[in-house]
Design a protein around this motif. Structure first.
Motif, PDB file in Angstrom:
ATOM      1  N   MET A   1     -27.205  34.875 -54.839  1.00 43.22           N
ATOM      2  CA  MET A   1     -26.178  34.881 -55.869  1.00 43.22           C
ATOM      3  C   MET A   1     -25.234  33.703 -55.632  1.00 43.22           C
ATOM      4  O   MET A   1     -24.837  33.422 -54.507  1.00 43.22           O
ATOM      5  N   ALA A   2     -24.870  33.054 -56.712  1.00 43.65           N
ATOM      6  CA  ALA A   2     -23.918  31.943 -56.635  1.00 43.65           C
ATOM      7  C   ALA A   2     -22.539  32.475 -56.265  1.00 43.65           C
ATOM      8  O   ALA A   2     -22.176  33.604 -56.608  1.00 43.65           O
ATOM      9  N   LYS A   3     -21.775  31.671 -55.552  1.00 46.27           N
ATOM     10  CA  LYS A   3     -20.416  32.068 -55.194  1.00 46.27           C
ATOM     11  C   LYS A   3     -19.580  32.207 -56.454  1.00 46.27           C
ATOM     12  O   LYS A   3     -19.690  31.409 -57.378  1.00 46.27           O
ATOM     13  N   ARG A   4     -18.746  33.263 -56.458  1.00 47.73           N
ATOM     14  CA  ARG A   4     -17.850  33.493 -57.592  1.00 47.73           C
ATOM     15  C   ARG A   4     -16.414  33.345 -57.119  1.00 47.73           C
ATOM     16  O   ARG A   4     -16.066  33.729 -56.006  1.00 47.73           O
ATOM     17  N   PHE A   5     -15.582  32.816 -58.025  1.00 45.35           N
ATOM     18  CA  PHE A   5     -14.183  32.561 -57.701  1.00 45.35           C
ATOM     19  C   PHE A   5     -13.288  33.133 -58.794  1.00 45.35           C
ATOM     20  O   PHE A   5     -13.697  33.245 -59.954  1.00 45.35           O
ATOM     21  N   LEU A   6     -12.059  33.471 -58.392  1.00 41.70           N
ATOM     22  CA  LEU A   6     -11.067  33.905 -59.365  1.00 41.70           C
ATOM     23  C   LEU A   6      -9.742  33.253 -59.053  1.00 41.70           C
ATOM     24  O   LEU A   6      -9.523  32.761 -57.955  1.00 41.70           O
ATOM     25  N   GLU A   7      -8.894  33.237 -60.077  1.00 40.85           N
ATOM     26  CA  GLU A   7      -7.520  32.781 -59.913  1.00 40.85           C
ATOM     27  C   GLU A   7      -6.644  33.999 -59.709  1.00 40.85           C
ATOM     28  O   GLU A   7      -6.801  35.008 -60.410  1.00 40.85           O
ATOM     29  N   ILE A   8      -5.735  33.906 -58.763  1.00 38.67           N
ATOM     30  CA  ILE A   8      -4.735  34.942 -58.548  1.00 38.67           C
ATOM     31  C   ILE A   8      -3.378  34.266 -58.710  1.00 38.67           C
ATOM     32  O   ILE A   8      -3.140  33.210 -58.114  1.00 38.67           O
ATOM     33  N   SER A   9      -2.528  34.854 -59.550  1.00 36.96           N
ATOM     34  CA  SER A   9      -1.274  34.181 -59.914  1.00 36.96           C
ATOM     35  C   SER A   9      -0.086  35.129 -59.881  1.00 36.96           C
ATOM     36  O   SER A   9      -0.212  36.309 -60.204  1.00 36.96           O
ATOM     37  N   LEU A  10       1.048  34.577 -59.508  1.00 42.69           N
ATOM     38  CA  LEU A  10       2.343  35.178 -59.792  1.00 42.69           C
ATOM     39  C   LEU A  10       2.850  34.420 -61.008  1.00 42.69           C
ATOM     40  O   LEU A  10       3.217  33.240 -60.916  1.00 42.69           O
ATOM     41  N   VAL A  11       2.797  35.061 -62.150  1.00 39.96           N
ATOM     42  CA  VAL A  11       2.915  34.389 -63.437  1.00 39.96           C
ATOM     43  C   VAL A  11       4.281  33.744 -63.636  1.00 39.96           C
ATOM     44  O   VAL A  11       4.378  32.554 -63.953  1.00 39.96           O
ATOM     45  N   ARG A  12       5.356  34.509 -63.477  1.00 39.90           N
ATOM     46  CA  ARG A  12       6.695  33.960 -63.729  1.00 39.90           C
ATOM     47  C   ARG A  12       7.043  32.825 -62.766  1.00 39.90           C
ATOM     48  O   ARG A  12       7.698  31.854 -63.136  1.00 39.90           O
ATOM     49  N   ARG A  13       6.561  32.925 -61.553  1.00 44.40           N
ATOM     50  CA  ARG A  13       6.823  31.895 -60.552  1.00 44.40           C
ATOM     51  C   ARG A  13       5.868  30.700 -60.687  1.00 44.40           C
ATOM     52  O   ARG A  13       6.000  29.718 -59.971  1.00 44.40           O
ATOM     53  N   GLU A  14       4.905  30.821 -61.594  1.00 39.62           N
ATOM     54  CA  GLU A  14       3.943  29.753 -61.899  1.00 39.62           C
ATOM     55  C   GLU A  14       3.214  29.257 -60.652  1.00 39.62           C
ATOM     56  O   GLU A  14       3.084  28.061 -60.400  1.00 39.62           O
ATOM     57  N   VAL A  15       2.729  30.212 -59.855  1.00 40.98           N
ATOM     58  CA  VAL A  15       1.992  29.900 -58.631  1.00 40.98           C
ATOM     59  C   VAL A  15       0.613  30.536 -58.740  1.00 40.98           C
ATOM     60  O   VAL A  15       0.488  31.720 -59.070  1.00 40.98           O
ATOM     61  N   THR A  16      -0.420  29.735 -58.456  1.00 38.93           N
ATOM     62  CA  THR A  16      -1.803  30.204 -58.563  1.00 38.93           C
ATOM     63  C   THR A  16      -2.599  29.760 -57.350  1.00 38.93           C
ATOM     64  O   THR A  16      -2.438  28.647 -56.863  1.00 38.93           O
ATOM     65  N   GLY A  17      -3.452  30.654 -56.879  1.00 38.52           N
ATOM     66  CA  GLY A  17      -4.406  30.339 -55.824  1.00 38.52           C
ATOM     67  C   GLY A  17      -5.807  30.638 -56.300  1.00 38.52           C
ATOM     68  O   GLY A  17      -6.000  31.296 -57.329  1.00 38.52           O
ATOM     69  N   ILE A  18      -6.782  30.164 -55.564  1.00 37.98           N
ATOM     70  CA  ILE A  18      -8.191  30.423 -55.874  1.00 37.98           C
ATOM     71  C   ILE A  18      -8.762  31.281 -54.746  1.00 37.98           C
ATOM     72  O   ILE A  18      -8.566  30.976 -53.558  1.00 37.98           O
ATOM     73  N   ALA A  19      -9.461  32.330 -55.118  1.00 37.66           N
ATOM     74  CA  ALA A  19     -10.090  33.225 -54.149  1.00 37.66           C
ATOM     75  C   ALA A  19     -11.591  33.275 -54.396  1.00 37.66           C
ATOM     76  O   ALA A  19     -12.042  33.208 -55.538  1.00 37.66           O
ATOM     77  N   ARG A  20     -12.335  33.383 -53.303  1.00 39.85           N
ATOM     78  CA  ARG A  20     -13.779  33.562 -53.369  1.00 39.85           C
ATOM     79  C   ARG A  20     -14.083  35.043 -53.216  1.00 39.85           C
ATOM     80  O   ARG A  20     -13.555  35.705 -52.316  1.00 39.85           O
ATOM     81  N   LEU A  21     -14.913  35.570 -54.101  1.00 39.02           N
ATOM     82  CA  LEU A  21     -15.341  36.952 -53.987  1.00 39.02           C
ATOM     83  C   LEU A  21     -16.311  37.072 -52.817  1.00 39.02           C
ATOM     84  O   LEU A  21     -17.159  36.196 -52.613  1.00 39.02           O
ATOM     85  N   LEU A  22     -16.204  38.140 -52.060  1.00 41.75           N
ATOM     86  CA  LEU A  22     -17.051  38.377 -50.898  1.00 41.75           C
ATOM     87  C   LEU A  22     -18.237  39.259 -51.304  1.00 41.75           C
ATOM     88  O   LEU A  22     -18.409  40.377 -50.826  1.00 41.75           O
ATOM     89  N   ASP A  23     -19.056  38.721 -52.202  1.00 40.05           N
ATOM     90  CA  ASP A  23     -20.194  39.465 -52.728  1.00 40.05           C
ATOM     91  C   ASP A  23     -21.157  39.920 -51.633  1.00 40.05           C
ATOM     92  O   ASP A  23     -21.801  40.961 -51.771  1.00 40.05           O
ATOM     93  N   ASP A  24     -21.256  39.166 -50.548  1.00 46.04           N
ATOM     94  CA  ASP A  24     -22.173  39.515 -49.469  1.00 46.04           C
ATOM     95  C   ASP A  24     -21.658  40.681 -48.628  1.00 46.04           C
ATOM     96  O   ASP A  24     -22.440  41.375 -47.988  1.00 46.04           O
ATOM     97  N   ARG A  25     -20.356  40.945 -48.634  1.00 48.89           N
ATOM     98  CA  ARG A  25     -19.764  42.002 -47.809  1.00 48.89           C
ATOM     99  C   ARG A  25     -19.309  43.223 -48.603  1.00 48.89           C
ATOM    100  O   ARG A  25     -19.248  44.319 -48.059  1.00 48.89           O
ATOM    101  N   ALA A  26     -18.943  43.013 -49.849  1.00 43.08           N
ATOM    102  CA  ALA A  26     -18.437  44.114 -50.694  1.00 43.08           C
ATOM    103  C   ALA A  26     -19.009  43.969 -52.102  1.00 43.08           C
ATOM    104  O   ALA A  26     -18.269  43.814 -53.071  1.00 43.08           O
ATOM    105  N   PRO A  27     -20.332  44.038 -52.248  1.00 36.13           N
ATOM    106  CA  PRO A  27     -20.949  43.742 -53.544  1.00 36.13           C
ATOM    107  C   PRO A  27     -20.570  44.711 -54.658  1.00 36.13           C
ATOM    108  O   PRO A  27     -20.383  44.283 -55.801  1.00 36.13           O
ATOM    109  N   ILE A  28     -20.424  45.967 -54.355  1.00 37.76           N
ATOM    110  CA  ILE A  28     -20.107  46.960 -55.394  1.00 37.76           C
ATOM    111  C   ILE A  28     -18.671  46.753 -55.886  1.00 37.76           C
ATOM    112  O   ILE A  28     -18.404  46.760 -57.087  1.00 37.76           O
ATOM    113  N   THR A  29     -17.761  46.541 -54.956  1.00 39.80           N
ATOM    114  CA  THR A  29     -16.367  46.312 -55.319  1.00 39.80           C
ATOM    115  C   THR A  29     -16.214  45.006 -56.087  1.00 39.80           C
ATOM    116  O   THR A  29     -15.520  44.961 -57.114  1.00 39.80           O
TER     117      THR A  29
END
Length: 164
Positions: A1-29
């Motif tokens: 499976m290709a690596k999947r990423f998401l953005e996590i943000s605190l919207v009002r503070r206009e701060v965003t990070g990128i997170a990698r999903l741990l599909d290999d360790r928590a596939p159902i979640t």
């Protein structure tokens, strides 16, 4: 499976990070969260776990994930998934008595932004979480914003998760 990423943000503070999903360790979640994105909600700062911010959601999976890739000592950048019965959180001591009702189920999606976290609640004991993602970009800015949230308050701030 290709690596999947998401953005996590605190919207009002206009701060965003990128997170990698741990599909290999928590596939159902990971699959449950990925299929429910985007998600956003009022942000809270932890009382017991220390360096954690989180948002509460109604259940979004067909059935709640098993406790895969569990931890009680999350590290900086960990994204954790918790499930609580409304009776566990729907009290004035936790501050959710207006939002959470006994008899309901609540999903807590959390970001841990600094060290020395321990998922031990004085009322119920150990509270293991599922580590389903890891921030790989922007953690320093998120941590600064989370510290500001701790010091100045969370009112009016939103924690947002969306596909990158």
């Amino acid at each position: 499976m290709a690596k999947r990423f998401l953005e996590i943000s605190l919207v009002r503070r206009e701060v965003t990070g990128i997170a990698r999903l741990l599909d290999d360790r928590a596939p159902i979640t990971c699959e449950a969260v990925w299929n429910s994105l985007p998600l956003s909600g009022d942000v809270y700062h932890a009382k017991y776990a220390r360096n954690e911010v989180y948002a509460l959601f109604p259940p979004f999976a067909d059935r709640e994930p098993p406790l895969e890739n569990p931890t009680v000592t999350p590290i900086p950048g960990d994204l954790c998934y918790f499930t609580f019965a409304g009776a566990e959180l729907g009290t004035t001591s936790y501050g959710y008595d207006r939002e959470v009702r006994p008899g309901s189920t609540v999903v807590d999606l959390a970001l841990f932004y600094e060290r020395n976290n321990l998922l031990l609640n004085g009322d119920v004991g150990w509270v293991p979480g599922i580590v389903w993602g890891q921030v790989v970009e922007g953690l320093d800015a998120l941590a600064d914003a989370c510290n500001d949230l701790w010091r100045t308050g969370a009112a009016g701030e939103t924690l947002s998760f969306r596909r990158a």
